[in-house]
Motif scaffolding. Structure first.
Motif, PDB file in Angstrom:
ATOM      1  N   MET B 222       0.837  -1.195   0.000  1.00 33.51           N
ATOM      2  CA  MET B 222       0.000   0.000   0.000  1.00 33.51           C
ATOM      3  C   MET B 222       0.875   1.250   0.000  1.00 33.51           C
ATOM      4  O   MET B 222       1.967   1.256   0.571  1.00 33.51           O
ATOM      5  CB  MET B 222      -0.897   0.022   1.242  1.00 33.51           C
ATOM      6  CG  MET B 222      -1.627  -1.287   1.480  1.00 33.51           C
ATOM      7  SD  MET B 222      -3.377  -1.141   1.259  1.00 33.51           S
ATOM      8  CE  MET B 222      -3.849  -0.395   2.790  1.00 33.51           C
ATOM      9  N   GLY B 223       0.395   2.268  -0.621  1.00 32.63           N
ATOM     10  CA  GLY B 223       1.135   3.526  -0.642  1.00 32.63           C
ATOM     11  C   GLY B 223       0.236   4.622  -1.171  1.00 32.63           C
ATOM     12  O   GLY B 223      -0.808   4.350  -1.765  1.00 32.63           O
ATOM     13  N   THR B 243      10.868  -0.212  -1.535  1.00 31.09           N
ATOM     14  CA  THR B 243      11.596  -0.136  -0.270  1.00 31.09           C
ATOM     15  C   THR B 243      12.576   1.037  -0.289  1.00 31.09           C
ATOM     16  O   THR B 243      12.682   1.810   0.673  1.00 31.09           O
ATOM     17  CB  THR B 243      12.354  -1.460  -0.020  1.00 31.09           C
ATOM     18  OG1 THR B 243      11.403  -2.526  -0.094  1.00 31.09           O
ATOM     19  CG2 THR B 243      13.025  -1.469   1.337  1.00 31.09           C
ATOM     20  N   GLN B 244      13.288   1.165  -1.386  1.00 30.28           N
ATOM     21  CA  GLN B 244      14.229   2.279  -1.529  1.00 30.28           C
ATOM     22  C   GLN B 244      13.486   3.623  -1.563  1.00 30.28           C
ATOM     23  O   GLN B 244      13.898   4.599  -0.931  1.00 30.28           O
ATOM     24  CB  GLN B 244      15.059   2.076  -2.801  1.00 30.28           C
ATOM     25  CG  GLN B 244      15.971   3.243  -3.162  1.00 30.28           C
ATOM     26  CD  GLN B 244      17.008   3.541  -2.070  1.00 30.28           C
ATOM     27  OE1 GLN B 244      17.489   2.628  -1.388  1.00 30.28           O
ATOM     28  NE2 GLN B 244      17.318   4.825  -1.874  1.00 30.28           N
ATOM     29  N   LEU B 245      12.361   3.644  -2.310  1.00 31.87           N
ATOM     30  CA  LEU B 245      11.594   4.887  -2.418  1.00 31.87           C
ATOM     31  C   LEU B 245      11.107   5.347  -1.044  1.00 31.87           C
ATOM     32  O   LEU B 245      11.069   6.547  -0.744  1.00 31.87           O
ATOM     33  CB  LEU B 245      10.393   4.695  -3.362  1.00 31.87           C
ATOM     34  CG  LEU B 245      10.731   4.590  -4.860  1.00 31.87           C
ATOM     35  CD1 LEU B 245       9.519   4.101  -5.651  1.00 31.87           C
ATOM     36  CD2 LEU B 245      11.219   5.934  -5.401  1.00 31.87           C
ATOM     37  N   ALA B 246      10.746   4.376  -0.205  1.00 26.13           N
ATOM     38  CA  ALA B 246      10.256   4.730   1.135  1.00 26.13           C
ATOM     39  C   ALA B 246      11.341   5.477   1.920  1.00 26.13           C
ATOM     40  O   ALA B 246      11.048   6.411   2.670  1.00 26.13           O
ATOM     41  CB  ALA B 246       9.813   3.472   1.881  1.00 26.13           C
ATOM     42  N   LEU B 247      12.591   5.064   1.711  1.00 29.20           N
ATOM     43  CA  LEU B 247      13.696   5.754   2.386  1.00 29.20           C
ATOM     44  C   LEU B 247      13.826   7.193   1.897  1.00 29.20           C
ATOM     45  O   LEU B 247      14.347   8.055   2.594  1.00 29.20           O
ATOM     46  CB  LEU B 247      15.027   5.011   2.135  1.00 29.20           C
ATOM     47  CG  LEU B 247      15.092   3.579   2.657  1.00 29.20           C
ATOM     48  CD1 LEU B 247      16.406   2.909   2.248  1.00 29.20           C
ATOM     49  CD2 LEU B 247      14.947   3.563   4.187  1.00 29.20           C
ATOM     50  N   GLY B 249      11.244   8.934   1.159  1.00 29.43           N
ATOM     51  CA  GLY B 249      10.015   9.631   1.528  1.00 29.43           C
ATOM     52  C   GLY B 249       8.893   9.482   0.515  1.00 29.43           C
ATOM     53  O   GLY B 249       7.911  10.224   0.548  1.00 29.43           O
ATOM     54  N   ILE B 250       9.025   8.508  -0.397  1.00 30.45           N
ATOM     55  CA  ILE B 250       7.956   8.264  -1.380  1.00 30.45           C
ATOM     56  C   ILE B 250       7.301   6.926  -1.066  1.00 30.45           C
ATOM     57  O   ILE B 250       7.976   5.888  -1.015  1.00 30.45           O
ATOM     58  CB  ILE B 250       8.523   8.232  -2.820  1.00 30.45           C
ATOM     59  CG1 ILE B 250       9.182   9.572  -3.164  1.00 30.45           C
ATOM     60  CG2 ILE B 250       7.444   7.873  -3.832  1.00 30.45           C
ATOM     61  CD1 ILE B 250       9.945   9.556  -4.475  1.00 30.45           C
ATOM     62  N   GLU B 251       6.005   6.936  -0.854  1.00 27.13           N
ATOM     63  CA  GLU B 251       5.283   5.692  -0.548  1.00 27.13           C
ATOM     64  C   GLU B 251       4.596   5.194  -1.818  1.00 27.13           C
ATOM     65  O   GLU B 251       3.623   5.781  -2.298  1.00 27.13           O
ATOM     66  CB  GLU B 251       4.253   5.926   0.557  1.00 27.13           C
ATOM     67  CG  GLU B 251       4.875   6.141   1.938  1.00 27.13           C
ATOM     68  CD  GLU B 251       5.743   4.966   2.403  1.00 27.13           C
ATOM     69  OE1 GLU B 251       5.453   3.804   2.033  1.00 27.13           O
ATOM     70  OE2 GLU B 251       6.738   5.225   3.127  1.00 27.13           O
TER      71      GLU B 251
END
Lengths: 317, 353
Positions: B222-223, B243-247, B249-251
């Protein structure tokens, strides 16, 4: 064949011929969409082979499938309505002449892909073998189809699995405009049986009793679990490849020659000579069927078109 | 805490995608005697008798054990005759069986193209609903195994373009089992595409044999910032990228299409409507792809909601190459997904991906 069976066979052949004559006439008038290919001249093959089958047995057919449909017992109204693309047709107008089918009577479809039905019949026989229901499957196809790879794959597969299938080649001498003698490495399709250890015979496809005898033997062999057979029936193509074919590729002489051996005249003459059939009775048969054809055309032309909103219906279950 | 007296719990091997396929085939054959499996080498050693016959179980061992359990009538080794294999399976399906064909590689399917395209797919329609073709054709797909041009095709768009076929591409062991069960129970022909890079993937099998409905996508993550729609093995690279995008700040929301025909438009449109951004990841040669069709549909239906142009991460417009650096360049990668995602989220200057 008993006298009665021969009479019935004659009537069945006559019905197919008159049906196709009428199709040619009506097609020429316009109003019948698409392309039609007639079964004229090959009547003894459909009638002889299907006469050797039980109603539950399965057949696959070709682009020239009207004869198979009629012989397998498909309802006349539904056939004609299908040729006109009506909702009341056997395939609800989705198939037409080249894709006509009657699953209720074990007719698994005409097939506009040359050789397309051969493997399907092998599958019908496979289902019979797995389910143990005793059905026999027949693949009808032309001489042209015997040069398709799937013909060879299918014969090999049916042979190694000993499937209850009969391969019936309707050799009419022509693959559209290309003669059999040019396109095939063998002088008879039956010669190809030996490559697959399948018993094969070649018979005169305009001789109903000969076709029926060979078919009965092949069907019995299949039914007893002894495997497939190949039956070549030679019946010269009387008419063009399709209705309206100018036949630029063959001379009038060749076309006339193809009409010399007529399966219907031939049997009718024999039966008349033997006193089994009278000219009057033959005429009465014609008249009766002609009336039935009239009514079928009325039914077809009065039938509704499919609803355009239903264009995507029947794609999935 | 365990005491020395207690036996150590024996750790069961976690099932793989291959195990999931075997599980589903076994369950389907067990519940319905009309289900048969056929294909090249799916038993192995056909006709040799004990102890070799039936030991191989197909190229990947998926059908291992089925021959011993169900016998030669229902587990059928075939000659190398793709047209006759598929053609006879279509005919058998019309006549009452529910065959599951293993075609080995999708690259071999063109040999059976008439039987798939003209026979299986069209029969129900052309015959006005008279015909039923409950048939599954399994194929191994996917590049990355250094197998070269004729053992690496996925043909996703090719199959998905054909009305009458249902097409699925499961990406997890759970989906492989659930979708195969549903495919076998479907009364329509189903093309079942298994990406070879997923075969050793571990994961839980379904608790039941209920199956997963065909035609449904799954939200794999989910994002709220962007939607990434994936096909088959692309799910794995998209999840890596997410996973990298979450770091950063992109969900990212990752939607695994699972079913390529029919497409679950509701799930895709709902997600894009929420995020306003879409990246499509598909291992198909650029040109005409499923991602193109999805981009077009989103454009027609959600144009006003889009915050950035839709971007696609596809394979190169060539056959699959053999040489490792070429094949690596051909494949969609997590890095390329990252770049595309940053682009649609306006985190990179536009210009290249």
């Amino acid at each position: 064949m008993t006298d009665e069976e021969q009479l019935e066979g004659l009537l069945a052949m006559l019905r197919i011929r008159m049906f196709e004559d009428r199709v040619r006439t009506e097609f020429a008038k316009g109003g019948m969409p698409g392309f039609v290919h007639t079964y004229s001249g090959a009547e003894a093959i459909a009638v002889g082979v299907i006469g050797a089958l039980e109603p539950a047995d399965l057949i696959t057919s070709t682009h020239r499938g009207h004869g198979h449909c009629l012989a397998k017992g498909a309802p006349l109204d539904g056939i004609v309505a299908e040729l006109y693309g009506r909702e009341t047709g056997l395939c609800k107008g989705r198939g037409g002449s080249m894709h006509i089918a009657d699953f209720a009577n074990g007719m698994l479809g005409a097939n506009a892909i040359v050789g397309g039905g051969i493997a399907l019949a092998v599958g019908g026989a496979l289902a019979s073998q797995v389910l143990g229901d005793g059905r026999v499957a027949v693949a009808f196809f032309g001489d042209g189809a015997s040069n398709e790879g799937v013909f060879h794959e299918s014969l090999n597969l049916a042979s190694i699995w000993s499937l209850p299938v009969v391969f019936v080649c309707e050799n009419n001498g022509w693959a559209e405009s290309t003669p059999f003698s040019y396109a095939s490495s063998v002088s008879s399709i039956a010669e190809r049986g030996v490559a697959y250890s399948i018993p094969a015979v070649s018979v005169d496809g305009t001789d109903l009793t000969a076709v029926r005898a060979a078919a009965s033997a092949a069907v019995a062999r299949a039914r007893q679990g002894n495997g497939p057979s190949l039956l070549e029936c030679i019946a010269p193509r009387r008419e063009g490849h399709f209705v309206g074919d100018p036949e630029e590729y063959r001379g009038r002489e060749q076309a006339d020659q193809a009409r010399e051996s007529d399966p219907i005249d031939r049997l009718a003459e024999q039966l008349v000579a033997r006193g089994i059939l009278s000219a009057e009775a033959l005429n009465a048969m014609r008249k009766d069927w002609s009336g039935q054809l009239d009514r079928a055309y009325e039914f077809a032309l009065a039938g509704p078109w499919p609803d355009p909103l239903d264009v995507e219906r029947y794609v999935y279950s | 805490m365990s005491t020395p007296d207690e036996p150590r719990p024996r750790r069961r091997r976690e099932p793989t995608y291959l195990d999931a396929l075997t599980f589903a085939l076994d369950a389907a054959m067990d519940e319905d005697p009309r289900v048969i499996v056929m294909g090249e080498d799916i038993a192995g050693g056909a006709g040799t008798g004990e102890p070799f016959e039936g030991q191989m179980g197909g190229t990947w061992g998926v059908t291992k054990g089925l021959f011993a359990k169900y016998g030669p009538t229902r587990v059928r080794d075939t000659p190398i005759s793709e047209a006759a294999i598929v053609g006879s399976a279509v005919g058998a399906a019309m006549a009452g069986l529910r065959p599951v064909v293993d075609l080995m590689w999708a690259s071999f399917a063109p040999y059976a193209f008439d039987q798939i395209v003209n026979q299986a797919a069209k029969a129900r329609y052309m015959f006005g609903g008279q015909a039923q073709v409950p048939l599954v054709i399994r194929m191994s797909v996917g590049a990355g195994l250094r197998a070269g041009g004729q053992h690496s095709d996925s043909h996703y768009a090719l199959f998905a373009a054909i009305p009458g076929l249902k097409v699925v591409a499961p990406a997890t062991p759970n989906d492989a089992a659930g979708l195969l069960l549903s495919a076998i129970r479907s009364d329509d022909p189903v093309i079942f595409l298994e990406h070879m890079s997923l075969y050793r993937l571990k994961g839980a099998l379904p608790d039941s044999t209920a199956g997963i409905p065909l035609g449904t996508a799954e939200v794999a993550r989910m994002g709220s910032d962007l939607t990434i729609v994936t096909i088959g093995a692309s799910r794995q690279i998209a999840l890596l990228a997410a996973t990298q995008l979450a770091l950063e700040g992109i969900e990212a929301e990752v939607v695994d299409l699972r079913s390529l025909r029919p497409i679950d438009w509701d799930t895709i449109l709902e997600s894009v409507n929420r995020t306003g951004r879409l990246v499509l990841v598909e291992e198909s040669p650029a040109g005409v792809t499923i991602s193109d069709a999805i981009a077009a549909e989103v454009n027609e239906r959600l144009f006003g909601r889009l915050k950035a142009p839709v971007r696609r991460v596809l394979a190169a417009a060539s056959p699959v190459p053999f040489s490792p650096p070429l094949e690596d360049a051909w494949l969609p990668t997590a890095e390329r997904v990252l770049v595309a995602a940053r682009l649609v989220c306006d985190r990179l200057p536009a210009g290249r991906d």
